[in-house]
Design a protein around this motif. Structure first.
Motif, PDB file in Angstrom:
ATOM      1  N   UNK A 147      18.031 -51.882 -18.381  1.00  0.00           N
ATOM      2  CA  UNK A 147      16.972 -52.864 -18.502  1.00  0.00           C
ATOM      3  C   UNK A 147      15.659 -52.169 -18.682  1.00  0.00           C
ATOM      4  N   UNK A 148      14.627 -52.956 -18.702  1.00  0.00           N
ATOM      5  CA  UNK A 148      13.300 -52.407 -18.879  1.00  0.00           C
ATOM      6  C   UNK A 148      12.378 -53.160 -17.943  1.00  0.00           C
ATOM      7  N   UNK A 149      11.711 -52.433 -17.079  1.00  0.00           N
ATOM      8  CA  UNK A 149      10.777 -53.022 -16.147  1.00  0.00           C
ATOM      9  C   UNK A 149       9.448 -52.323 -16.328  1.00  0.00           C
ATOM     10  N   UNK A 150       8.446 -53.056 -16.777  1.00  0.00           N
ATOM     11  CA  UNK A 150       7.104 -52.515 -17.004  1.00  0.00           C
ATOM     12  C   UNK A 150       7.137 -51.264 -17.881  1.00  0.00           C
ATOM     13  N   UNK A 151       7.990 -51.272 -18.896  1.00  0.00           N
ATOM     14  CA  UNK A 151       8.064 -50.154 -19.824  1.00  0.00           C
ATOM     15  C   UNK A 151       8.934 -49.012 -19.345  1.00  0.00           C
ATOM     16  N   UNK A 152       9.585 -49.172 -18.191  1.00  0.00           N
ATOM     17  CA  UNK A 152      10.435 -48.115 -17.648  1.00  0.00           C
ATOM     18  C   UNK A 152      11.887 -48.519 -17.816  1.00  0.00           C
ATOM     19  N   UNK A 153      12.672 -47.642 -18.399  1.00  0.00           N
ATOM     20  CA  UNK A 153      14.111 -47.874 -18.550  1.00  0.00           C
ATOM     21  C   UNK A 153      14.728 -47.786 -17.166  1.00  0.00           C
ATOM     22  N   UNK A 154      15.377 -48.850 -16.721  1.00  0.00           N
ATOM     23  CA  UNK A 154      15.948 -48.883 -15.375  1.00  0.00           C
ATOM     24  C   UNK A 154      17.434 -48.545 -15.349  1.00  0.00           C
ATOM     25  N   UNK A 155      17.978 -48.058 -16.439  1.00  0.00           N
ATOM     26  CA  UNK A 155      19.394 -47.709 -16.500  1.00  0.00           C
ATOM     27  C   UNK A 155      19.656 -46.307 -15.979  1.00  0.00           C
ATOM     28  N   UNK A 156      19.281 -46.041 -14.753  1.00  0.00           N
ATOM     29  CA  UNK A 156      19.429 -44.714 -14.152  1.00  0.00           C
ATOM     30  C   UNK A 156      20.690 -44.704 -13.300  1.00  0.00           C
ATOM     31  N   UNK A 157      21.456 -43.622 -13.417  1.00  0.00           N
ATOM     32  CA  UNK A 157      22.699 -43.562 -12.637  1.00  0.00           C
ATOM     33  C   UNK A 157      22.639 -42.473 -11.573  1.00  0.00           C
ATOM     34  N   UNK A 158      23.620 -42.500 -10.686  1.00  0.00           N
ATOM     35  CA  UNK A 158      23.635 -41.562  -9.571  1.00  0.00           C
ATOM     36  C   UNK A 158      23.834 -40.119 -10.013  1.00  0.00           C
ATOM     37  N   UNK A 159      24.489 -39.887 -11.132  1.00  0.00           N
ATOM     38  CA  UNK A 159      24.635 -38.505 -11.618  1.00  0.00           C
ATOM     39  C   UNK A 159      23.278 -37.884 -11.888  1.00  0.00           C
ATOM     40  N   UNK A 160      22.408 -38.652 -12.528  1.00  0.00           N
ATOM     41  CA  UNK A 160      21.064 -38.154 -12.815  1.00  0.00           C
ATOM     42  C   UNK A 160      20.288 -37.912 -11.522  1.00  0.00           C
ATOM     43  N   UNK A 161      20.419 -38.825 -10.581  1.00  0.00           N
ATOM     44  CA  UNK A 161      19.710 -38.680  -9.309  1.00  0.00           C
ATOM     45  C   UNK A 161      20.222 -37.475  -8.528  1.00  0.00           C
ATOM     46  N   UNK A 162      21.548 -37.286  -8.524  1.00  0.00           N
ATOM     47  CA  UNK A 162      22.120 -36.126  -7.828  1.00  0.00           C
ATOM     48  C   UNK A 162      21.652 -34.828  -8.464  1.00  0.00           C
ATOM     49  N   UNK A 163      21.623 -34.784  -9.785  1.00  0.00           N
ATOM     50  CA  UNK A 163      21.146 -33.585 -10.479  1.00  0.00           C
ATOM     51  C   UNK A 163      19.693 -33.304 -10.138  1.00  0.00           C
ATOM     52  N   UNK A 164      18.869 -34.325 -10.177  1.00  0.00           N
ATOM     53  CA  UNK A 164      17.458 -34.146  -9.865  1.00  0.00           C
ATOM     54  C   UNK A 164      17.286 -33.622  -8.444  1.00  0.00           C
ATOM     55  N   UNK A 165      17.944 -34.251  -7.484  1.00  0.00           N
ATOM     56  CA  UNK A 165      17.831 -33.816  -6.085  1.00  0.00           C
ATOM     57  C   UNK A 165      18.284 -32.370  -5.928  1.00  0.00           C
ATOM     58  N   UNK A 166      19.360 -32.001  -6.582  1.00  0.00           N
ATOM     59  CA  UNK A 166      19.880 -30.640  -6.467  1.00  0.00           C
ATOM     60  C   UNK A 166      18.925 -29.620  -7.091  1.00  0.00           C
ATOM     61  N   UNK A 167      18.331 -29.948  -8.224  1.00  0.00           N
ATOM     62  CA  UNK A 167      17.357 -29.040  -8.847  1.00  0.00           C
ATOM     63  C   UNK A 167      16.172 -28.834  -7.907  1.00  0.00           C
ATOM     64  N   UNK A 168      15.681 -29.913  -7.320  1.00  0.00           N
ATOM     65  CA  UNK A 168      14.539 -29.815  -6.403  1.00  0.00           C
ATOM     66  C   UNK A 168      14.925 -28.981  -5.173  1.00  0.00           C
ATOM     67  N   UNK A 169      16.088 -29.241  -4.615  1.00  0.00           N
ATOM     68  CA  UNK A 169      16.513 -28.536  -3.405  1.00  0.00           C
ATOM     69  C   UNK A 169      16.793 -27.059  -3.652  1.00  0.00           C
ATOM     70  N   UNK A 170      17.238 -26.738  -4.855  1.00  0.00           N
ATOM     71  CA  UNK A 170      17.567 -25.348  -5.196  1.00  0.00           C
ATOM     72  C   UNK A 170      16.470 -24.617  -5.952  1.00  0.00           C
ATOM     73  N   UNK A 171      15.435 -25.349  -6.383  1.00  0.00           N
ATOM     74  CA  UNK A 171      14.379 -24.770  -7.228  1.00  0.00           C
ATOM     75  C   UNK A 171      14.954 -24.047  -8.438  1.00  0.00           C
ATOM     76  N   UNK A 172      16.061 -24.576  -8.952  1.00  0.00           N
ATOM     77  CA  UNK A 172      16.739 -23.896 -10.052  1.00  0.00           C
ATOM     78  C   UNK A 172      17.725 -24.837 -10.729  1.00  0.00           C
ATOM     79  N   UNK A 173      17.710 -24.827 -12.054  1.00  0.00           N
ATOM     80  CA  UNK A 173      18.703 -25.589 -12.807  1.00  0.00           C
ATOM     81  C   UNK A 173      20.067 -24.928 -12.700  1.00  0.00           C
TER      82      UNK A 173
END
Length: 108
Positions: free
Chosen positions: A11-37
């Motif tokens: 969907x789209x809410x205020x110009x933001x695509x809201x179709x975000x899944x848990x895989x993306x969130x897990x990847x983001x959290x892991x990159x932040x926690x590890x400071x490394x891709x």
């Protein structure tokens, strides 16, 4: 009527695509926690390009940079720090919900 599960709908809410899944969130959290891709990829048992693609997709959907990339490390941008705190809450709420609903049997 939309037959796709709610977490698969985009969907789209205020110009933001809201179709975000848990895989993306897990990847983001892991990159932040590890400071490394690359360390995040190893932790998640994914390839580094896959992790990079998930982060790029998430940033594109939100329209904001979440991860600052340098030649030596990656770290959360100011917006990424805020988003990370919310993601940790989402993961905690998801786990709490799973624990709560597993108390019910399939017969209920």
């Amino acid at each position: 009527r939309n037959e796709r599960p709610i977490w698969k709908r985009t969907g789209n809410f205020m110009g933001i695509d809201t179709g975000i899944d848990f895989k993306e969130l897990k990847c983001f959290a892991s990159v932040v926690e590890n400071n490394s891709f690359s360390r995040a990829a190893k932790q998640l048992d994914l390839s580094q390009p896959t992790v990079s693609n998930h982060i790029a997709n998430l940033e594109r959907k939100l329209g904001i940079c979440l991860v600052v990339r340098t030649t030596k490390k990656a770290y959360a941008s100011d917006a990424g720090k805020v988003y990370y705190r919310y993601i940790k809450d989402i993961f905690r709420l998801r786990q709490n919900a799973i624990e709560q609903i597993t108390r019910y049997s399939a017969d209920d």
